[in-house]
Design a protein around this motif. Structure first.
Motif, PDB file in Angstrom:
ATOM      1  N   ASN A 132       0.856  -1.178   0.000  1.00  0.00           N
ATOM      2  CA  ASN A 132       0.000   0.000   0.000  1.00  0.00           C
ATOM      3  C   ASN A 132       0.897   1.233   0.000  1.00  0.00           C
ATOM      4  N   ILE A 133       0.861   1.997  -1.084  1.00  0.00           N
ATOM      5  CA  ILE A 133       1.740   3.148  -1.213  1.00  0.00           C
ATOM      6  C   ILE A 133       1.457   4.192  -0.136  1.00  0.00           C
ATOM      7  N   LEU A 134       0.251   4.169   0.432  1.00  0.00           N
ATOM      8  CA  LEU A 134      -0.079   5.113   1.491  1.00  0.00           C
ATOM      9  C   LEU A 134       0.684   4.809   2.787  1.00  0.00           C
ATOM     10  N   ASP A 135       1.219   3.602   2.886  1.00  0.00           N
ATOM     11  CA  ASP A 135       1.993   3.216   4.066  1.00  0.00           C
ATOM     12  C   ASP A 135       3.493   3.431   3.878  1.00  0.00           C
ATOM     13  N   SER A 136       3.896   4.187   2.894  1.00  0.00           N
ATOM     14  CA  SER A 136       5.313   4.357   2.591  1.00  0.00           C
ATOM     15  C   SER A 136       6.015   5.225   3.635  1.00  0.00           C
ATOM     16  N   GLN A 137       7.266   4.855   3.915  1.00  0.00           N
ATOM     17  CA  GLN A 137       8.171   5.599   4.793  1.00  0.00           C
ATOM     18  C   GLN A 137       7.601   5.827   6.199  1.00  0.00           C
ATOM     19  N   LEU A 138       6.914   4.828   6.713  1.00  0.00           N
ATOM     20  CA  LEU A 138       6.428   4.910   8.093  1.00  0.00           C
ATOM     21  C   LEU A 138       7.567   4.563   9.048  1.00  0.00           C
ATOM     22  N   PRO A 139       7.699   5.269  10.153  1.00  0.00           N
ATOM     23  CA  PRO A 139       8.782   4.983  11.109  1.00  0.00           C
ATOM     24  C   PRO A 139       8.541   3.656  11.845  1.00  0.00           C
TER      25      PRO A 139
ATOM     26  N   THR B 178       8.573   1.148   7.197  1.00  0.00           N
ATOM     27  CA  THR B 178       8.371   0.786   5.789  1.00  0.00           C
ATOM     28  C   THR B 178       9.285   1.632   4.912  1.00  0.00           C
ATOM     29  N   ASP B 179       9.440   1.198   3.651  1.00  0.00           N
ATOM     30  CA  ASP B 179      10.280   1.939   2.709  1.00  0.00           C
ATOM     31  C   ASP B 179       9.418   2.805   1.795  1.00  0.00           C
ATOM     32  N   HIS B 180      10.005   3.252   0.685  1.00  0.00           N
ATOM     33  CA  HIS B 180       9.322   4.176  -0.207  1.00  0.00           C
ATOM     34  C   HIS B 180       8.079   3.567  -0.866  1.00  0.00           C
ATOM     35  N   GLN B 181       8.056   2.257  -1.024  1.00  0.00           N
ATOM     36  CA  GLN B 181       6.948   1.593  -1.694  1.00  0.00           C
ATOM     37  C   GLN B 181       5.954   0.981  -0.719  1.00  0.00           C
TER      38      GLN B 181
ATOM     39  N   SER C 291      17.496  -8.318  -1.426  1.00  0.00           N
ATOM     40  CA  SER C 291      18.898  -8.415  -1.059  1.00  0.00           C
ATOM     41  C   SER C 291      19.196  -7.382   0.017  1.00  0.00           C
ATOM     42  N   LEU C 292      19.972  -7.764   1.019  1.00  0.00           N
ATOM     43  CA  LEU C 292      20.342  -6.820   2.059  1.00  0.00           C
ATOM     44  C   LEU C 292      21.131  -5.653   1.484  1.00  0.00           C
ATOM     45  N   GLY C 293      21.983  -5.944   0.508  1.00  0.00           N
ATOM     46  CA  GLY C 293      22.745  -4.882  -0.121  1.00  0.00           C
ATOM     47  C   GLY C 293      21.858  -3.889  -0.848  1.00  0.00           C
ATOM     48  N   LEU C 294      20.831  -4.378  -1.531  1.00  0.00           N
ATOM     49  CA  LEU C 294      19.898  -3.487  -2.214  1.00  0.00           C
ATOM     50  C   LEU C 294      19.080  -2.673  -1.221  1.00  0.00           C
ATOM     51  N   LEU C 295      18.676  -3.291  -0.108  1.00  0.00           N
ATOM     52  CA  LEU C 295      17.924  -2.561   0.912  1.00  0.00           C
ATOM     53  C   LEU C 295      18.751  -1.422   1.489  1.00  0.00           C
ATOM     54  N   ILE C 296      20.024  -1.700   1.767  1.00  0.00           N
ATOM     55  CA  ILE C 296      20.904  -0.649   2.280  1.00  0.00           C
ATOM     56  C   ILE C 296      21.076   0.460   1.247  1.00  0.00           C
ATOM     57  N   SER C 297      21.243   0.058  -0.006  1.00  0.00           N
ATOM     58  CA  SER C 297      21.417   1.041  -1.078  1.00  0.00           C
ATOM     59  C   SER C 297      20.178   1.899  -1.256  1.00  0.00           C
ATOM     60  N   ASN C 298      19.000   1.270  -1.205  1.00  0.00           N
ATOM     61  CA  ASN C 298      17.754   2.015  -1.411  1.00  0.00           C
ATOM     62  C   ASN C 298      17.514   3.068  -0.325  1.00  0.00           C
ATOM     63  N   GLY C 299      17.960   2.782   0.893  1.00  0.00           N
ATOM     64  CA  GLY C 299      17.728   3.725   1.982  1.00  0.00           C
ATOM     65  C   GLY C 299      18.885   4.641   2.278  1.00  0.00           C
TER      66      GLY C 299
ATOM     67  N   LEU D 263      20.345  11.089   5.696  1.00  0.00           N
ATOM     68  CA  LEU D 263      20.445  12.486   6.127  1.00  0.00           C
ATOM     69  C   LEU D 263      19.078  13.123   6.338  1.00  0.00           C
ATOM     70  N   ASN D 264      18.021  12.474   5.834  1.00  0.00           N
ATOM     71  CA  ASN D 264      16.666  12.996   6.028  1.00  0.00           C
ATOM     72  C   ASN D 264      15.998  12.448   7.280  1.00  0.00           C
ATOM     73  N   GLY D 265      16.734  11.666   8.068  1.00  0.00           N
ATOM     74  CA  GLY D 265      16.196  11.137   9.310  1.00  0.00           C
ATOM     75  C   GLY D 265      15.541   9.779   9.186  1.00  0.00           C
ATOM     76  N   LYS D 266      15.449   9.238   7.961  1.00  0.00           N
ATOM     77  CA  LYS D 266      14.820   7.922   7.774  1.00  0.00           C
ATOM     78  C   LYS D 266      15.897   6.835   7.895  1.00  0.00           C
ATOM     79  N   TYR D 267      16.444   6.734   9.083  1.00  0.00           N
ATOM     80  CA  TYR D 267      17.571   5.842   9.344  1.00  0.00           C
ATOM     81  C   TYR D 267      17.221   4.368   9.177  1.00  0.00           C
ATOM     82  N   TRP D 268      15.951   4.018   9.468  1.00  0.00           N
ATOM     83  CA  TRP D 268      15.565   2.611   9.522  1.00  0.00           C
ATOM     84  C   TRP D 268      15.664   1.913   8.175  1.00  0.00           C
ATOM     85  N   LEU D 269      15.659   2.679   7.081  1.00  0.00           N
ATOM     86  CA  LEU D 269      15.699   2.072   5.756  1.00  0.00           C
ATOM     87  C   LEU D 269      17.035   1.391   5.479  1.00  0.00           C
TER      88      LEU D 269
END
Length: 298
Positions: free
Chosen positions: A60-67, A81-84, A248-256, A261-267
């Motif tokens: 659900n795109i409405l749930d994107s970037q939730l802390p 959650t991430d961007h998607q 992939s863990l590497g892709l997850l780290i890359s995506n976030g 610097l925007n405070g979305k550290y959990w990604l």
């Protein structure tokens, strides 16, 4: 007690002695338990994950970037959650699955190929040994990461291609270690006795020499599997390993990474911690195995 009685007493298997010594190390046991836990999570990811992060019907795109700790009408996102709108915890579970597949598969293949080639080269000697070692020296002259990048640039992306690239980059390390052990073992009396009994070279290598060359190679295997996991993560982080459709863990780290610097550290932080735990546990296991199998190295 007579000498004959002493000679007939059963000897404790060497593997049992090593296992007993290893079990006395609490740090090693914690590392093994941690890696077994991560392995179980990876195997059971489709059944224990709150959602399938790569099934578009569950996002659900409405749930994107939730802390972390956010709750909706249908889900509780413990790690955010991430961007998607993908659940980060579920994505980590699926990412561990790929990391374990790549690390263990490439480790087993490189271990089998390199150990066999190295033991045969050490036993046969002569021109074959010289040829094998020149190939090994030539490959080890190239950095492992550079060789993997070149192979992936030629073959493209994919789990199978990443495994092949890592095996091609790592087998030479096993071959050099196994060959050194085989040179030492080949000069011992039990090998000479096996030759005198008429055993073929194939039988001597497979039934006598190979098992006695395994301890140093097993230590290397634990470290190299950890390195394979980190190498896959690095390649995926740089966009050279797995396609974006594969977890992939590497892709997850890359995506976030761009959002740190925007405070979305959990990604990035939570996938990075999962990767750190997997690599650290294997490195500790390899270090403790080295101490048990070769006490002189401590």
């Amino acid at each position: 007690m007579s000498t004959s009685t002493l000679s007939t007493q059963p000897r404790t298997p060497l593997a049992l002695i090593y296992a007993t010594q290893f079990a006395k190390d609490r740090v090693a046991l914690v590392a093994v338990a941690l890696f077994v836990l991560l392995l179980a999570i990876a195997i059971c990811a489709p059944w224990i994950s709150p959602q399938n992060p790569y099934d578009l019907r569950q996002l659900n795109i409405l749930d994107s970037q939730l802390p972390p700790g956010s709750k909706t009408a249908t889900h509780t996102y413990w790690l955010g959650t991430d961007h998607q709108g993908r659940d980060v915890l579920s994505a980590i579970f699926y990412g561990l699955r790929i990391s374990v597949i790549v690390g263990i598969s490439s480790g087993i293949l490189a271990f089998a190929i390199g150990t066999l080639v190295g033991v045969v080269a050490g036993y046969v000697g002569g021109r074959f040994d010289a040829l094998v070692m020149r190939v090994v020296d030539l490959q080890l002259a190239f950095p492992v990461f550079l060789l993997a990048v070149i192979l992936l640039a030629l073959m493209g992306r994919g789990v199978d291609k990443v495994i092949f690239a890592i095996v091609a980059a790592q087998w030479a390390r096993y071959a050099r270690t196994a060959r050194a052990a085989a040179l030492v073992e080949s000069r011992k009396e039990y090998i000479e006795a096996a030759r005198c009994t008429g055993l073929s070279g194939f039988s001597i290598v497979t039934t006598q020499l190979l098992r006695n060359c395994l301890p140093p190679v097993l230590v290397l295997a634990a470290v190299e599997i950890a390195f394979a996991i980190s190498l896959e993560a690095t390649l995926s982080f740089l966009g050279l390993g797995l396609p974006i459709t594969e977890p992939s863990l590497g892709l997850l780290i890359s995506n976030g990474y761009q959002d740190l610097l925007n405070g979305k550290y959990w990604l990035s932080v939570f996938p990075g911690l999962a990767l750190l735990l997997a690599i650290s546990s294997l490195n500790i296991i390899g270090d403790r195995l080295r101490e048990v199998l070769d006490p002189r190295s401590t």
